[in-house]
Design a protein around this motif. Structure first.
Motif, PDB file in Angstrom:
ATOM      1  N   PRO A  28       0.843  -1.203   0.000  1.00  0.00           N
ATOM      2  CA  PRO A  28       0.000   0.000   0.000  1.00  0.00           C
ATOM      3  C   PRO A  28       0.876   1.251   0.000  1.00  0.00           C
ATOM      4  O   PRO A  28       1.968   1.254   0.581  1.00  0.00           O
ATOM      5  N   ARG A  65      -3.836   2.448  -2.729  1.00  0.00           N
ATOM      6  CA  ARG A  65      -4.621   2.121  -1.525  1.00  0.00           C
ATOM      7  C   ARG A  65      -3.745   2.398  -0.310  1.00  0.00           C
ATOM      8  O   ARG A  65      -2.519   2.467  -0.422  1.00  0.00           O
ATOM      9  N   TRP A  66      -4.372   2.560   0.831  1.00  0.00           N
ATOM     10  CA  TRP A  66      -3.651   2.790   2.081  1.00  0.00           C
ATOM     11  C   TRP A  66      -3.857   1.602   3.004  1.00  0.00           C
ATOM     12  O   TRP A  66      -4.936   0.995   3.026  1.00  0.00           O
TER      13      TRP A  66
END
Lengths: 606, 149
Positions: free
Chosen positions: A9, A215-216
């Motif tokens: 991520p 994305r995180w």
């Protein structure tokens, strides 16, 4: 790149490699190990330059690589994270160079779906590189070639529309002035001449657009940290930058005898009050601005008395104020503002510009250079010299090479007072009055630099005697360099540094919520050491010798003219540099053993 | 214990104090007189302080402001006078808080410097110890701590 690769991520897990000679663009995988070892920004850029074998090539040749590197934090809600690093071999120093800047270019560049854009080769004619997500094109620059930085960006905005962000060079980059900048949104990747590298590739501008977001790992945790950081960024720790800007250093540095004046002959400037930002604001007006995605808002713009209301103000920082003011003996604020604006238009680094011109002024004074018009304190001469540099016209062609090469050309004892380390002109921190900073300058991988080493922070504290460099200063200098390395690789603005009580711990938390890595503060210190070592390795491959980790003789043989206490001996500096090398885990002379180099996880070649 | 010489709440004393400040104000940015007398000082005592300042004010310390502290204080410098020969940095800070309440906004806190500020004596030594002694004629520089450019 394999289709099933799932990058960590915060990352896209690849860089976009564009060969401008062939037009071939490919996405090259970046493994999780490389990303964790080198993070992004400066660190990842150094890795990529080593991978491309750039250390041994002429930085202005087609074979040289230049990398625009993003970071895991870019695009996140963390304040000041909209930054990118431009990493290349410097045409000014022939050593590693990393310049950082903030703008929407960082966000749009990362949204093209890569963690870095690496350019090699050279376009066969002046061109604009367009990276429109997956589509890479090299388009003719046409009439854009020759235009100044602001005009070029305006034209690009009209031509490509609001979805694109741009990085451009000015006329100085086109002419390969060795300290040309890359400009975007009025800010510059300033030091070391990355604009000349782009110019040598016939690239006037890079325009980027994309839609790909990372994305995180922990979106809720990221939001929480972002809110906390934003809140702290509005507190007293950043008040100086927000309310006054870096220009407020000027009067204090003068009081402390640390304001380089008249080519570092003095540490105080009699007419400094005329350049006080408060006076500038009273004379012409003052406005504030901010970088993309930043809550601090450190930009302070001052209007030229002669300009129309429609013209934007001139961005004033301590460094351009010092370099184009006291360093050249100039006290006319209107001249300093005009000179700053002209540097921005031409796309040249204000520190190297002021440093080189002030050096030339002293050479004239000493009879080493026959240019009677170029004297300290003459504003007209300063403005004329800047224009000549931008055009590489007449003596401007010599000045465009920087102070080290000018000293080589002039001979005599001029090298003694040419104000540079490794070819990079010294910023506005007088090393004899700030001796921990003197060490920071001497060992800096890109030369004399106040952004890669924050050793002046140590001098501005009770922890050392700033007039007496001792072994006690060395680990403290390393601490600041480590913190700067992580900030430049993650990437965060250094103006945040005082909002953290435990920086490495806070940085580890930020990395954890973005990437999902269980990172400790200790790991980040090790990462910083790895990145600094990788830069050193690059320099060694580029021809570094131990003798260049020093300062010009002026700083080691003479006290400051106006402060006999400000005196630094060669032996003091030598001892400190040796200890620095040992604490870094290198040989005492600064070389790196092959075993140590192997542990860096770097490519063995260039 | 040093106490700022403050006028009592009575308006008469306020008038006297203001008048005396005008008389004593030999320095362009003003002089603050500190003594052990406190607010109970008589008018004659006030006169003695005003006219025979050298005798009462044994230690004078100049303070220069830079960066945010200058902005908060609204002046470049101030001279403080103390009726004792043993003055420490904390005494100066305490006096500054009284004289410039706006310094409490991010510059001074809990009787000392906020973390965003630093202090230096005579442009030479940076100090962090509130007990650092200051001699008559010395200058304390109060500044924003961050020197990034």
């Amino acid at each position: 790149m394999p289709n099933n690769y799932q990058p960590p991520p915060g990352y896209h897990g690849c860089y976009l490699r564009i060969d401008l000679s062939t037009g071939v663009a490919q996405r090259v995988e970046l493994t999780p190990t490389v990303l964790r070892n080198y993070l992004g920004g400066s660190g990842l850029g150094t890795y990529l330059l080593l991978r491309e074998g750039s250390a041994t090539v002429d930085p202005l040749s087609a074979a040289a690589a230049i990398a625009f590197v993003f970071s895991p934090l870019v695009g996140s809600p963390l304040t000041t994270s909209a930054k990118f690093a431009v990493v290349s071999k410097s045409p000014l120093t022939n050593r590693i160079n990393d310049s950082l800047a903030s703008s929407g270019f960082a966000i749009a560049g990362k949204q093209t779906g890569c963690d870095a854009i690496v350019l090699v080769g050279s376009a066969d004619r002046p061109a604009v590189l367009v990276v429109d997500e997956g589509d890479v094109r090299v388009e003719p620059a046409k009439e854009l070639w020759g235009s100044d930085c602001a005009a070029a960006q305006q034209s690009l905005s009209q031509q490509y529309g609001p979805g694109f962000r741009h990085a451009v060079i000015g006329p100085a980059g086109e002419r390969r002035v060795r300290y040309a900048t890359i400009s975007h949104d009025g800010r510059h990747a300033g030091r070391g001449g990355s604009g000349a590298v782009l110019g040598a590739k016939n690239i006037k501008a890079i325009v980027v657009r994309g839609t790909q977001r990372c994305r995180w790992a922990d979106p809720a945790g990221l939001t929480r940290l972002a809110k906390e950081l934003s809140s702290r960024s509005l507190g007293p720790a950043t008040a100086k930058y927000r309310e006054l800007g870096t220009a407020s250093n000027l009067l204090l540095f003068n009081r402390l005898g640390a304001l380089p004046s008249r080519n570092f002959q003095q540490g105080q400037f009699a007419d400094v009050a005329a350049l006080d930002p408060v006076v500038l604001a009273e004379k012409g007006g003052h406005a504030r601005s901010t970088c993309a995605a930043c809550t601090i808002g450190c930009e302070h713009l001052y209007s030229l008395g002669s300009s129309s209301e429609a013209e934007p103000g001139v961005r004033v920082e301590y460094e351009n104020l010092f370099a184009l003011g006291p360093l050249c003996g100039i006290s006319d604020s209107e001249v300093v503002l005009q000179a700053s604006r002209r540097c921005d238009e031409l796309g040249i680094d204000t520190i190297s510009t002021g440093g080189t011109i002030s050096f030339a002024m002293e050479c004239v004074e000493r009879g080493l250079l026959d240019l009677p018009w170029l004297t300290f304190g003459d504003g007209t001469a300063l403005l004329r010299a800047i224009d000549l540099i931008g055009q590489r016209d007449g003596v401007g062609d010599w000045l465009a090479e920087g102070s080290r090469r000018l000293a080589d050309r002039l001979g005599g004892d001029s090298a003694r007072f040419a104000p540079h380390v490794k070819g990079l002109e010294i910023p506005g921190y007088e090393p004899r009055a700030l001796q921990t900073m003197a060490l920071g300058f001497a060992v800096g991988s890109r030369g004399a630099d106040h952004n890669r080493s924050g050793a002046y922070e140590v001098d501005f504290s009770e922890r050392v005697n700033r007039y007496a460099l001792t072994s006690q200063s060395v680990p403290l200098a390393i601490e600041t360099e480590n913190a700067a390395t992580i900030m430049d690789s993650m990437i965060l603005c250094k103006f945040l540094r005082r909002v953290f009580t435990e920086f490495f711990q806070s940085a580890a938390e930020m990395l954890e919520v973005t990437t999902g890595w269980d990172v400790s503060a200790e790991e980040l210190v090790a990462t910083a050491n790895r990145i600094v070592s990788a830069k050193k390795l690059f320099n060694i491959r580029a021809g570094w010798t131990p003798q260049e980790d020093s300062l010009p003789d002026r700083f080691l043989q003479e006290p400051q003219q106006d402060n006999s206490e400000a005196r630094l001996s060669p032996e003091q500096l030598r001892v400190a540099v040796r200890l620095y090398n040992e604490l870094r885990g290198w040989n005492a002379d600064g070389s790196i053993t092959s075993g140590r180099a192997d542990n860096l996880g770097l490519p063995a070649n260039g | 214990m040093l106490t700022e010489l403050r006028p009592p709440v009575a308006s008469f004393h306020q008038c006297v104090f203001r008048a005396l400040r005008t008389i004593v104000g030999q320095h362009p940015v003003g002089v603050m007189i500190l003594s052990n007398a406190g607010s109970g000082a008589t008018i004659s005592r006030l006169h003695r302080l005003a006219y025979d300042e050298q005798m009462v004010a044994q230690t004078k310390v100049d303070v220069e402001f830079y960066g945010v502290p200058r902005q908060r204080a609204g002046v470049d410098r101030v001279q403080l006078a103390f009726a004792t020969s043993s003055v420490v940095a904390a005494d100066v800070i305490e006096a500054l808080v009284r004289r410039f309440p706006t310094l409490s906004n991010g510059c001074l806190e809990n009787g000392w410097l906020h973390a965003s500020c630093a202090a230096n004596v005579d442009g030479c030594d940076f100090i962090s110890d509130p007990a650092t002694p200051l001699s008559c004629g010395q200058t304390l520089l109060v500044m924003s701590a961050d020197a990034g450019g």
